[in-house]
Design a protein around this motif. Structure first.
Motif, PDB file in Angstrom:
ATOM      1  N   PHE A  26      -6.659   1.735  -3.967  1.00 38.03           N
ATOM      2  CA  PHE A  26      -7.176   1.081  -2.767  1.00 38.03           C
ATOM      3  C   PHE A  26      -6.562  -0.300  -2.685  1.00 38.03           C
ATOM      4  CE2 PHE A  26     -10.092   0.504   0.623  1.00 38.03           C
ATOM      5  CZ  PHE A  26     -10.441  -0.840   0.606  1.00 38.03           C
ATOM      6  N   VAL A  27      -5.945  -0.600  -1.547  1.00 35.59           N
ATOM      7  CA  VAL A  27      -5.245  -1.880  -1.388  1.00 35.59           C
ATOM      8  C   VAL A  27      -5.712  -2.552  -0.117  1.00 35.59           C
ATOM      9  CG1 VAL A  27      -3.001  -2.997  -1.170  1.00 35.59           C
ATOM     10  CG2 VAL A  27      -3.207  -0.891  -2.487  1.00 35.59           C
ATOM     11  N   GLU A  28      -5.991  -3.849  -0.205  1.00 33.36           N
ATOM     12  CA  GLU A  28      -6.193  -4.659   0.996  1.00 33.36           C
ATOM     13  C   GLU A  28      -5.225  -5.820   0.915  1.00 33.36           C
ATOM     14  OE1 GLU A  28     -10.923  -3.890   1.522  1.00 33.36           O
ATOM     15  OE2 GLU A  28     -10.244  -5.930   1.169  1.00 33.36           O
ATOM     16  N   SER A  29      -4.615  -6.151   2.029  1.00 33.89           N
ATOM     17  CA  SER A  29      -3.594  -7.200   2.004  1.00 33.89           C
ATOM     18  C   SER A  29      -4.062  -8.452   2.705  1.00 33.89           C
ATOM     19  CB  SER A  29      -2.330  -6.727   2.718  1.00 33.89           C
ATOM     20  OG  SER A  29      -2.127  -5.378   2.462  1.00 33.89           O
ATOM     21  N   ALA A  60      -0.634   3.440  -2.669  1.00 28.23           N
ATOM     22  CA  ALA A  60      -1.845   4.129  -2.212  1.00 28.23           C
ATOM     23  C   ALA A  60      -1.472   5.321  -1.356  1.00 28.23           C
ATOM     24  CB  ALA A  60      -2.710   3.158  -1.434  1.00 28.23           C
ATOM     25  N   ALA A  61      -0.425   5.166  -0.558  1.00 25.30           N
ATOM     26  CA  ALA A  61      -0.005   6.273   0.299  1.00 25.30           C
ATOM     27  C   ALA A  61       0.591   7.392  -0.530  1.00 25.30           C
ATOM     28  CB  ALA A  61       1.022   5.781   1.305  1.00 25.30           C
ATOM     29  N   GLU A  82      -7.274  -1.931  -6.328  1.00 28.83           N
ATOM     30  CA  GLU A  82      -8.146  -1.191  -7.240  1.00 28.83           C
ATOM     31  C   GLU A  82      -7.566   0.177  -7.539  1.00 28.83           C
ATOM     32  OE1 GLU A  82     -11.872  -0.907  -5.265  1.00 28.83           O
ATOM     33  OE2 GLU A  82     -12.309  -3.046  -5.444  1.00 28.83           O
ATOM     34  N   THR A 104      -6.922  -7.338  -2.546  1.00 25.44           N
ATOM     35  CA  THR A 104      -7.738  -6.385  -3.306  1.00 25.44           C
ATOM     36  C   THR A 104      -6.810  -5.285  -3.794  1.00 25.44           C
ATOM     37  OG1 THR A 104      -9.596  -6.756  -1.839  1.00 25.44           O
ATOM     38  CG2 THR A 104      -9.691  -4.797  -3.227  1.00 25.44           C
ATOM     39  N   ALA A 131       0.810  -1.226   0.000  1.00 22.94           N
ATOM     40  CA  ALA A 131       0.000   0.000   0.000  1.00 22.94           C
ATOM     41  C   ALA A 131       0.838   1.270   0.000  1.00 22.94           C
ATOM     42  CB  ALA A 131      -0.992   0.029   1.153  1.00 22.94           C
ATOM     43  N   LEU A 132       2.116   1.186  -0.391  1.00 25.67           N
ATOM     44  CA  LEU A 132       2.902   2.416  -0.492  1.00 25.67           C
ATOM     45  C   LEU A 132       2.441   3.232  -1.689  1.00 25.67           C
ATOM     46  CD1 LEU A 132       6.518   1.238   0.393  1.00 25.67           C
ATOM     47  CD2 LEU A 132       4.892   2.458   1.791  1.00 25.67           C
TER      48      LEU A 132
END
Lengths: 833, 168, 416
Positions: free
Chosen positions: B69-72, B60-61, B92, B90, B57-58
């Motif tokens: 959008f990231v889910e791990s 996304a940051a 997106e 996820t 999610a870097l």
């Protein structure tokens, strides 16, 4: 009042009490000295060498004893040859500390470079990223490039399970020792420790099951790197992606302040979900800690997905013998009709999990219709706590020298772990602890006096203690005499009573005996004095404050009633023997989160909201009223308990407030004597707390959250302003004759059980015992672990036998909430299978 | 005089008539893009087929438009999506928010998210603009396996398999 | 009455069978102890030791009498622990004392215990010394049988018991606070100082920790007096010292000589000089924890005492003199010392734990011949970064050889 010392840190003057370390003194003037191994709640060790600063002390002429002066008249300051650790160096008058010179910054850079040599390049996959002290300090002071060759890095085990709740990543560990010191110093559970030496120094767990401690989750908060992570939050989300809301834990009467981190997730279909529960700082309740039950046990509020039990999705109405979905309008109308019809023969049964607002509206309904209302609980005495409870301004964290604490009939670590921790720390500060219990518990490690009595003699023991204090001759019990001497002459007395082996009658008698003790010795109505009850639910005290009382005979009350209104209670699930009485009731309305056993029999089932989806207030056992806020969006077809009962009120012709929890609270504050003048705004007030945590300096106190949403208000007990209370009669001890072949069974509490709010957290299942009974060896011809049959109240249960030499002979210990319906001491039969 | 100016102008027009036009017949002819063109993103794979994205999610940051959008989730050896412990379950990107700045590509530690050449993005629905992993992942390279894979324990233990000392 | 021939400490070299109680008593043994217990106040014993100028022989050189006077007389009981952990590479003097002259050492320990009014004293031996511990246990049993240990000694109220305790193979447990932690059954990591052991030692009680050799000096000092002791050695470093000579010499071994003897005398006169054809290059006077002295003529003529050795850029330490000749490559040498320190680092503090590990890899590459000049600079940097930051002396002294090696012998670090 300790002596004050003035010193200069980075050109800022600060005055602090003698005995403060430089790191804390700097914090008081807003200077952050980076630390890793130091934590304000633990003894400093000076191991990580990150806080090295330049310390100068005024030069004193040896001959004259006078300070040597510079030409300009300022005191001459001599700096040491080496940098000193700010966490272990105590302040002294006139000291000059330099934290921002090139030398000190170079020192910090060096230490960081050393730490980063074998630290893995894990930031992208590490859960700590974003709230990581090592990351932050490296950005602030560390080297930009590595001079260490990647191939020479030490590779160690990653993802080591220290028990089933905490993972250890040995490569990330910087050997600061905070976790080991927390376990041994703060919670006295040294189940993890260092192993090996040098670069191979690693953390190991020495217990089976691994990391066997009720406070293990706290180590992941204070770990300065991502070495200790919880299984619950593995790869959950990044800290900056989550929002924080304030809440209160509902599992016991301590009322620990929580911070829920939430995020909107695609996994959950676009819902906002709770990713983790973190502690919120409240130095008067739980300081920076929460127990594992509170940390991991919020999943009951979710539904579907990980939760095996589905929450009620919509109102249900019984048509043609079956429960079928209905609209709110229909369900509420039917409920109101049925309850109104019953009128005086309405019985409302509520659980202590409900907030003050919920209880108030249900009480309004019951009273408005002329019916009865009862609190579903096995522990009594709350009326006495209302009178002689802890005085306003009490803080268990202030108890120390000059305080006596008496704990009766309570396995405190199982019933309220954070109070166990607070009392332990009080003893370490010099408080005198007296523990009276029929069997040894973990609290006794810190007891100055231990009083052992037989199950059933709780009140008698406390009465004997009062007799000894009064000077009346005591029946040759040297333990009681010694305890009495310990209490007499000490400034404060706090009496804590639990529910070890007790039912309603027993706990009421015990509470009375404890109240008598406090009244007779004058320890009431002042701060840090009074009666504390270890209730099983979060808001039992709130219920008692409102005038709710347990029903002395639940089956009889059910038989006498024509309609039953149940909220947050499951009498059938708790005791299958009530099936007949419940089925015989003409009209039952159940308001709950799940389709409980009782709900299956109901005529109307109304879906309620859990505490995570609404706001409200709880009154803790210390009589602190605390607010909680909604963390996630409310499910569309469920409503808060106060709104449901409020709507029923309206339709039944009873006046009630339903607009909001704040609105209901405003009303109840007028009606309930203890809450006069209280409102939601007051509950949301905060004050500066020490130690300062939750700000950008995550390295100082750990990742507990700052309390910005309310510290709550501790209300005065009746005796603080009112007339002095009188002692009460204890009543005769209940007789419990045993037939041949019968034994006395007594209920005890376990922290992890099958209660409806904890059973849905799969993480804790491995630590939850299967149904068992405990006996002294030799009582039954069976060995430890054998299967036995328990005949209780007309039913037969197959349970495991546990033998414990520490138990007294002649009693069977039956744990509560594991499916064995024991409400109080009772005669049972036990046979080997 | 005025006529000379006129002749000059018309001469220019006449000259233009015979010069090669710069316009091309798009979409039948397409101009090739320059080397570091920032077009539509794709999530890349290693040669063995494992996804490079480790769900950190870097990106996304780093995204200034909050388009990612990231889910791990956790990898297991039975179901492995990426090397190491973590992968993006996820992922997106909302192309209506994206400004094609390339910060996500800069932030990515594994060179998983890379902006490609495709600039031909049109949507008729807002939801269509949100590309998930299914549309972002590149196809499995020849010789590789599709994900999730079943792998030998102890082989893919590092999230960034080839770590080297910086060369420049 | 003790008759001194050549040796004060290694008296077994003068008298055969000194490890037998009979022989020891016949040559004047335990007269000092009896004289102290029956005729002197504990404070008087301390005064004599102070006057003698005896300094700790374990490496720190702290005045022994002064250390005893720091003991906290408001906190009881007191303990004495003899530090027999002897793990410094190049040190093997205590071993000889305890094996062949154990009673003089135990008498010294008993005298120290009497001086600080301790009734229990311990000998903490390194784990590898189980044979030495067996010898000491035998001696203690014999002393008890002979009424030299136990209750009401010599008809007075004073009682004393001695115990041996074995470590488990860690050099760090020679550090006095780590030693105490180890004795208490905890992880052998040093403690925060202050408070120091004379205020807060074993189990939190005031404790005196002294080296074996230091204690072995005591019976003679008490018997013959401080003035007599001062006739040996120099003014500020009085007495004799056992020098453990090793390395590139013909006759390595323990040599008891007065403090102030020169390196030249020790190495060439007693140690038989260097092997044929070898030239002396460097001297490490304090074992592996030393700086490398460049063996110039001036250095060889330096007196071996606590004041003079710093003039040539080193500390006398425990006087474990290792001689380095020109066949030894200094890069290889410091690789060996760093290997030792990395292995022995306790891991408590960041600089030592990470720094010794890092230096090991660097010296490995340098000694192995596949390093660059930047690596040598980096090694110097790393060692300098550790300086002044470590929790205890292990880390601080581990870098001495590295820094002095690179600075004083740069030619050994150049590669083709």
């Amino acid at each position: 009042m300790s002596k004050l010392v003035t010193l200069t840190i980075d050109d800022k003057q600060v005055t602090v009490p003698e005995g403060t370390v430089i790191v804390d003194a700097a914090k008081k003037v807003g200077i952050d000295i980076p630390v890793f191994c130091y934590h304000p709640k633990m003894e400093p060790v000076g191991m990580c060498r990150m806080c090295l600063v330049d310390v100068g002390r005024p030069v004193i002429d040896r001959a004259t004893g006078q300070p040597v002066l510079e030409p300009d008249g300022s005191p001459k300051v001599q700096f040491g040859p080496k940098l000193e650790t700010a966490c272990t160096t105590l302040v002294s008058e006139g000291m000059v500390v330099v934290g921002m010179s090139e030398k000190v910054k170079a020192g910090r850079k060096d230490v960081l470079e050393f730490l980063l040599t074998s630290h893995p390049l894990d930031c992208p996959v590490c859960d700590k990223g974003g709230e990581c002290p090592l990351q932050n300090l490296t950005m602030g002071f560390g080297p930009g490039e590595s001079r260490f060759l990647y191939d020479e890095k030490m590779h160690l085990a990653k993802h080591v399970p220290l028990g089933d709740l905490i993972f250890l990543d040995r490569e990330r560990c910087i050997q600061c020792g905070r976790c080991v010191r927390f376990q041994s110093e703060v919670v006295d559970d040294p189940v993890i420790g260092f192993y090996n030496r040098g670069r191979k120094l690693e953390i190991r767990t020495y217990s089976d099951p691994g990391f066997d401690s009720y406070f293990s989750g706290n180590t992941s908060d204070i770990c300065p790197v991502g070495a200790l992570t919880t299984v619950d939050f593995r790869f959950g989300a990044r800290p900056w992606e989550m929002r924080t809301t304030a809440s209160i834990c509902t599992h016991c009467a301590v009322g620990c302040n929580l911070a829920f981190n939430v995020r909107r997730e695609a996994k959950a279909g676009g819902d906002i979900v709770i990713k983790r529960a973190m502690p919120r700082q409240n130095e008067q309740v739980n300081e920076l800690w929460i127990c594992d039950k509170g940390r991991f046990g919020y999943h009951f509020a979710e539904s579907g997905g990980a939760s095996p039990l589905e929450r009620l999705a919509q109102p249900l109405v019984r048509r043609g013998g079956e429960l079928q979905p209905a609209s709110w309008d229909e369900a509420l109308r039917l409920a109101a009709e049925g309850l109104h019809q019953a009128g005086r023969e309405l019985l409302a049964l509520v659980g202590g999990r409900l907030s003050n607002e919920d209880l108030f509206n249900i009480q309004a309904l019951a009273q408005g219709l002329g019916g009865k209302i009862g609190l579903d609980t096995y522990m009594a005495g709350g009326d006495l706590v209302s009178q002689v409870g802890l005085g306003q301004g009490s803080n268990l964290g202030d108890l120390g020298q000059g305080s006596a604490i008496l704990v009766v009939a309570c396995d405190l670590e199982e019933e309220a772990p954070i109070w166990w921790l607070r009392l332990k720390r009080a003893v370490e500060r010099g408080a005198s602890l007296i523990v009276a219990n029929p069997r040894p518990t973990k609290l006794e490690r810190y007891a100055a006096h231990i009083l052992r009595y037989g199950y059933g003699s709780e009140a008698a023991t406390v009465a004997a203690l009062l007799d000894a204090i009064d000077g009346k001759q005591n029946a040759a019990n040297s333990g009681i005499k010694a305890a009495a001497e310990a209490i007499t002459g000490l400034g404060n007395l706090v009496v804590v009573y639990g529910s070890e082996g007790l039912g309603l009658q027993g706990s009421q008698a015990l509470a009375q005996a404890c109240a008598n003790l406090l009244i007779a010795t004058g320890h009431f109505g002042q701060p840090n004095n009074g009666l504390l009850a270890v209730w099983p639910h979060a808001n039992d005290q709130g219920a008692w404050e409102m005038g709710l009382r347990p029903l002395p005979d639940l089956p009889a009350a059910l038989q006498a009633a024509k309609a039953l209104y149940v909220a947050a209670s499951d009498p059938l699930g708790d005791d299958p023997a009530l099936a007949e009485a419940l089925r015989a009731l003409p009209f039952v309305v159940v308001q709950d989160l799940f389709l409980t056993e009782t709900a299956r029999l109901a005529n109307v089932v109304l879906p309620a909201l859990p505490f995570t989806e609404r706001d409200g207030s709880f009154t803790s056992g210390e009589r602190r009223v605390q607010r909680y806020y909604p963390a996630v969006l409310a499910r569309p077809d469920a409503r808060p308990d106060y709104a449901i009962s409020g709507e029923i009120c309206k339709r039944a012709g009873v006046e009630a407030e339903i607009s909001s929890a704040a609105g209901v609270f405003a009303r109840l504050a007028e009606k309930v004597p203890a809450y006069q003048g209280l409102n939601y705004r007051m509950l949301a007030q905060t004050a500066e707390q020490w130690p300062i945590v939750g700000r950008p300096d995550v390295y100082y106190g750990g990742t507990a959250y700052e309390n910005t949403q309310g510290l709550g208000v501790q209300v005065k007990p009746g005796a603080q302003d009112g007339p002095p209370p009188a002692r009460g009669a204890l009543g005769a001890a209940p007789a419990l004759p045993l037939q041949a072949g019968e034994r006395l069974a007594v209920p005890v509490t376990r922290l992890y059980d099958h209660g409806s709010t904890i059973a849905h957290t799969g993480l804790l299942h491995a630590r939850t015992p299967a149904p068992y009974v405990a006996l002294h060896p030799g009582e039954l011809p069976a060995s430890d672990g054998a299967e036995v049959q328990l005949s209780l109240g007309g039913q037969v249960f197959t349970v495991t036998l546990r033998l414990d030499e520490a138990l007294p002979a002649g009693v069977v210990l039956v744990p509560r909430s594991l499916g064995l319906p024991l409400r109080g001491p009772q005669a049972v039969e036990l046979k080997v299978k | 005089m005025f006529l000379i100016e006129l002749a000059r102008g018309m001469g220019t027009t006449l000259r233009m008539l015979f010069e090669k036009p710069v316009t091309i017949q798009y979409p039948e002819e397409k101009r090739p893009v320059h080397t570091r063109f920032k077009g539509r993103h794709s999530l890349h794979r290693y040669e063995n087929g494992l996804e490079k994205c480790i769900g950190c999610a870097l990106c996304a940051a780093a995204c200034p438009a909050d388009a990612i959008f990231v889910e791990s989730s956790e990898n297991t050896d039975e179901q492995r999506f990426s090397p190491g412990e973590r992968y993006a379950s996820t992922y997106e990107i909302n192309f209506l928010r994206c400004i094609f700045c390339g910060y996500c590509e800069d932030a990515c530690p594994t060179e998983a998210i890379v902006l490609g050449d495709n600039y031909e993005l049109t949507f008729s629905d807002r939801r269509e603009a949100i590309y998930g992993k299914d549309r972002l992942l590149v196809p499995v390279p020849p010789g590789g396996q599709p994900t999730p894979q079943q792998t030998e324990p102890g082989v893919f233990t590092r999230s960034i398999p080839v770590m080297e000392n910086p060369k420049d | 009455m003790t008759d001194i021939k050549q040796y004060l400490l290694l008296r077994h070299r003068d008298i055969a069978g000194l490890d037998q109680l009979e022989t020891y008593r016949q040559s004047g043994g335990f007269e000092a102890f009896q004289k102290a217990v029956t005729g002197m106040q504990p404070g008087q014993v301390t005064d004599v030791v102070k006057a003698s100028g005896l300094r700790g022989r374990g490496g720190a050189g702290f005045p022994t009498g002064m250390k005893w006077s720091f003991i906290d007389n408001k906190n009881w009981p007191h303990y004495v622990v003899a530090n027999a952990d002897e793990s410094e590479p190049g040190t093997f003097k205590d071993r000889e004392i305890m094996t062949y002259n154990p009673f003089q050492f135990l008498e010294g320990l008993a005298l120290c215990a009497y001086a600080v009014s301790a009734h229990e004293a311990y000998v903490y031996l390194r784990g590898e010394f189980w044979q030495v511990a067996a010898i000491l246990d035998r001696c203690i049993a014999e002393m008890e049988a002979a009424g030299l240990l136990g209750d009401k000694l010599f008809g007075t109220d004073y009682s004393l018991r001695l115990h041996t305790h074995l470590g488990a193979g860690a050099y760090i447990c020679g550090e006095e606070t780590a030693l105490l932690e180890s004795m208490e059954g905890k992880l052998g990591q040093p403690r925060l100082r202050p408070p120091f052991p004379p205020s807060f030692g074993l189990y939190g009680k005031p404790t005196i920790v002294n080296n074996v050799e230091t204690l072995t000096n005591l019976p003679l000092i008490i018997e013959k007096g401080a003035e007599w002791y001062r006739s040996y050695g120099t003014d500020r470093s009085p007495g004799v010292k056992i020098f453990s000579l090793s390395g590139c010499v013909n006759k390595p071994g323990n040599y008891e000589l007065p403090l102030g003897t020169t390196f030249r005398e020790l190495i060439y006169q007693h140690g038989g000089g260097l092997p044929e054809g070898r030239k002396i290059k460097s001297i490490m006077p304090a074992g592996a924890s030393s700086s490398l002295i460049v063996a110039t003529e001036e250095a060889l003529d330096t007196a071996m005492d606590y004041e003079s050795v710093p003039n040539v850029g080193a500390q006398l330490g425990s006087a474990s003199v290792i001689v380095i000749d020109d066949s030894v490559n200094v890069a290889w040498l410091i690789h060996k010392t760093i290997e030792f320190f990395k292995h022995e680092s306790c891991g408590k503090c960041t600089p030592c734990r990470e720094g010794t590990y890092w230096m090991l890899h660097l010296t490995e590459r340098i000694a192995g011949g596949h390093a660059t000049s930047q690596d040598v600079e980096l090694l110097h940097d790393v060692a300098s970064q550790m300086k002044g930051k470590c929790f205890c002396a292990l880390g601080e002294f581990s870098i001495e050889a590295v820094l002095s090696g690179i600075e004083r012998f740069p030619q050994d670090f150049e590669h083709e």
